[in-house]
Design a protein around this motif. Structure first.
Motif, mmCIF file in Angstrom:
data_model
loop_
_atom_site.group_PDB
_atom_site.id
_atom_site.type_symbol
_atom_site.label_atom_id
_atom_site.label_comp_id
_atom_site.label_asym_id
_atom_site.label_seq_id
_atom_site.Cartn_x
_atom_site.Cartn_y
_atom_site.Cartn_z
ATOM 1 N N ALA A 45 0.839 -1.185 -0.204
ATOM 2 C CA ALA A 45 0.090 0.002 -0.038
ATOM 3 C C ALA A 45 0.941 1.324 -0.032
ATOM 4 O O ALA A 45 0.594 2.326 -0.783
ATOM 5 C CB ALA A 45 -0.982 -0.118 1.268
ATOM 6 N N GLU A 46 2.065 1.110 0.766
ATOM 7 C CA GLU A 46 2.774 2.357 0.813
ATOM 8 C C GLU A 46 3.484 2.728 -0.527
ATOM 9 O O GLU A 46 3.730 4.009 -0.750
ATOM 10 C CB GLU A 46 3.878 2.082 1.837
ATOM 11 N N THR A 47 3.656 1.821 -1.486
ATOM 12 C CA THR A 47 4.267 1.898 -2.699
ATOM 13 C C THR A 47 2.936 2.613 -3.414
ATOM 14 O O THR A 47 3.068 3.571 -4.117
ATOM 15 C CB THR A 47 4.571 0.654 -3.383
ATOM 16 N N LEU A 48 1.713 1.896 -3.674
ATOM 17 C CA LEU A 48 0.770 2.207 -4.258
ATOM 18 C C LEU A 48 0.264 3.731 -4.110
ATOM 19 O O LEU A 48 -0.326 4.275 -4.917
ATOM 20 C CB LEU A 48 -0.541 1.439 -4.103
ATOM 21 N N TRP A 62 -0.158 -3.390 -10.506
ATOM 22 C CA TRP A 62 0.919 -2.801 -11.226
ATOM 23 C C TRP A 62 0.889 -1.105 -10.834
ATOM 24 O O TRP A 62 -0.076 -0.876 -10.422
ATOM 25 C CB TRP A 62 1.083 -2.784 -12.821
ATOM 26 N N ILE A 63 2.004 -0.364 -11.180
ATOM 27 C CA ILE A 63 1.850 1.081 -10.870
ATOM 28 C C ILE A 63 2.472 1.865 -11.908
ATOM 29 O O ILE A 63 3.557 1.312 -12.669
ATOM 30 C CB ILE A 63 2.556 1.470 -9.689
ATOM 31 N N GLY A 64 1.861 3.065 -12.330
ATOM 32 C CA GLY A 64 2.558 3.775 -13.354
ATOM 33 C C GLY A 64 3.904 4.373 -13.083
ATOM 34 O O GLY A 64 4.140 4.635 -11.582
ATOM 35 N N GLU A 94 13.703 -6.661 -2.838
ATOM 36 C CA GLU A 94 14.623 -5.851 -3.882
ATOM 37 C C GLU A 94 13.744 -5.341 -4.918
ATOM 38 O O GLU A 94 14.113 -4.105 -5.396
ATOM 39 C CB GLU A 94 15.766 -6.644 -4.449
ATOM 40 N N SER A 95 12.782 -5.905 -5.621
ATOM 41 C CA SER A 95 11.962 -5.583 -6.636
ATOM 42 C C SER A 95 11.270 -4.438 -6.367
ATOM 43 O O SER A 95 11.229 -3.615 -6.982
ATOM 44 C CB SER A 95 11.305 -6.763 -7.257
ATOM 45 N N ILE A 96 10.720 -4.307 -4.925
ATOM 46 C CA ILE A 96 10.009 -3.275 -4.573
ATOM 47 C C ILE A 96 10.815 -2.140 -4.525
ATOM 48 O O ILE A 96 10.552 -0.803 -4.723
ATOM 49 C CB ILE A 96 9.177 -3.715 -3.445
ATOM 50 N N ALA A 97 12.051 -2.376 -3.937
ATOM 51 C CA ALA A 97 13.153 -1.020 -3.826
ATOM 52 C C ALA A 97 13.163 -0.544 -5.054
ATOM 53 O O ALA A 97 13.271 0.825 -5.091
ATOM 54 C CB ALA A 97 14.242 -1.616 -3.236
#
Length: 330
Positions: free
Chosen positions: A95-98, A112-114, A258-261
């Motif tokens: 959620a903190e990424t989205l 996915w995210i833009g 690592e992918s989220i980073a």
């Protein structure tokens, strides 16, 4: 100091916690566009990124074929249709990424995210096409007056996504009719959007549907580059679609942290400034991101011309490619 140097220096100031594992990235984004930002990520985090570059649609199909056995951790696509095609293989993003981007720039289910935005535009030769001769709508591109004058990259991911959007906005039958109209105009087939601009500059074509950011790159190298661009004059026309490039993490990945980073890095202010200042795309997050004035289509103009459209509806990549093939453009 160039904008590139400024952006990379800004990125180098980002705090990061070193992680051990490498990330394998399938990138539908061109190497010349994104390699500097990937290198900056590695320099700042110590995480190596093994990149496989190819066409966005090609990589989406490869991911479908590989399934859970894919070596990819992250898929970075040029367009949302390809992301939608492999959405079922993506893990949930945190959620903190989205929350870093507006809902219009990410998947409704958080898969996915833009990473940056772009607008579809009309590129043309101002020497061979007057303002009165420019198409008012995407449909007008099938007018016989453009016969033999259109540069078309039918395998380009953004073109495929745009046709997918036309299917959603109208119907499969209407989209096929449009494609057949384009084919009847005997377009000059080119490899990608860059080649479409060059074809216009070289006098091989007079007009093309493409993405806004390419012209900025040409003008940065040559202020006299003989190509202009604009929106279709009818506001809200599907031809003026705005779309993000985007990224997702494969559920099969063993390197999700690592992918989220990596994704969070792409959404940092420094990376967003890079996409805006060097690639001439639009930022999807960040405050005070400085655009490059006079380089192509402004963000405000693009928003004013754009239709209301849910990019999450673009999921049928193979069906869209089949229509393009049926029209004889592939």
């Amino acid at each position: 100091m160039t904008v590139l140097r400024t952006s990379v220096l800004a990125l180098s100031t980002l705090a990061a916690t070193p992680l051990a594992a490498d990330v394998t990235l399938y990138s539908g984004r061109g190497e010349t566009l994104v390699a500097p930002i990937i290198a900056a990520f590695t320099a700042d985090t110590g995480i190596e990124v093994n990149v496989r570059y190819a066409g966005t649609a090609e990589l989406a199909i490869l991911l479908q074929e590989e399934g859970d056995a894919s070596p990819a951790d992250v898929y970075w696509a040029q367009d949302v249709a390809a992301l939608g095609a492999v959405k079922g293989q993506f893990a949930d993003l945190p959620a903190e990424t989205l929350e870093k981007v507006d809902a219009v720039y990410r998947d409704a289910d958080g898969k996915w995210i833009g990473t940056s935005g772009r607008a579809r535009v009309v590129a043309y030769s101002p020497e061979r096409l007057s303002a009165e001769e420019l198409p008012a709508t995407m449909t007008d591109m099938t007018d016989p007056m453009y016969k033999g004058r259109i540069a078309l990259p039918p395998t380009n991911g953004s073109f495929v996504a745009h046709v997918a959007a036309l299917r959603v906005a109208t119907s499969d039958e209407a989209a096929l009719e449009w494609l057949q109209g384009i084919a009847a105009n005997e377009p000059i087939i080119v490899r990608n959007n860059t080649a479409a601009y060059q074809a216009i500059a070289d006098g091989e074509a007079d007009i093309a549907m493409t993405n806004n950011y390419y012209l900025g790159r040409f003008l940065a190298a040559d202020a006299e580059f003989p190509v202009a661009q604009t929106s279709f004059s009818e506001a809200g026309d599907i031809g003026n679609l705005m779309m993000p490039a985007g990224v997702g993490v494969l559920e099969s990945s063993d390197n999700k942290e690592e992918s989220i980073a990596f994704i969070n890095y792409l959404l940092s202010d420094g990376a967003q400034q890079y996409f805006t200042g060097n690639v001439y795309e639009y930022p999807v997050t960040g405050v005070g991101i400085v655009p490059v004035a006079g380089m192509g289509q402004s963000f405000s103009d693009a928003v004013a011309a754009a239709p209301e459209f849910d990019v999450n509806s673009l999921t049928d990549l193979e069906g869209t490619i089949a229509l393009i093939r049926e029209a004889g453009l592939l």
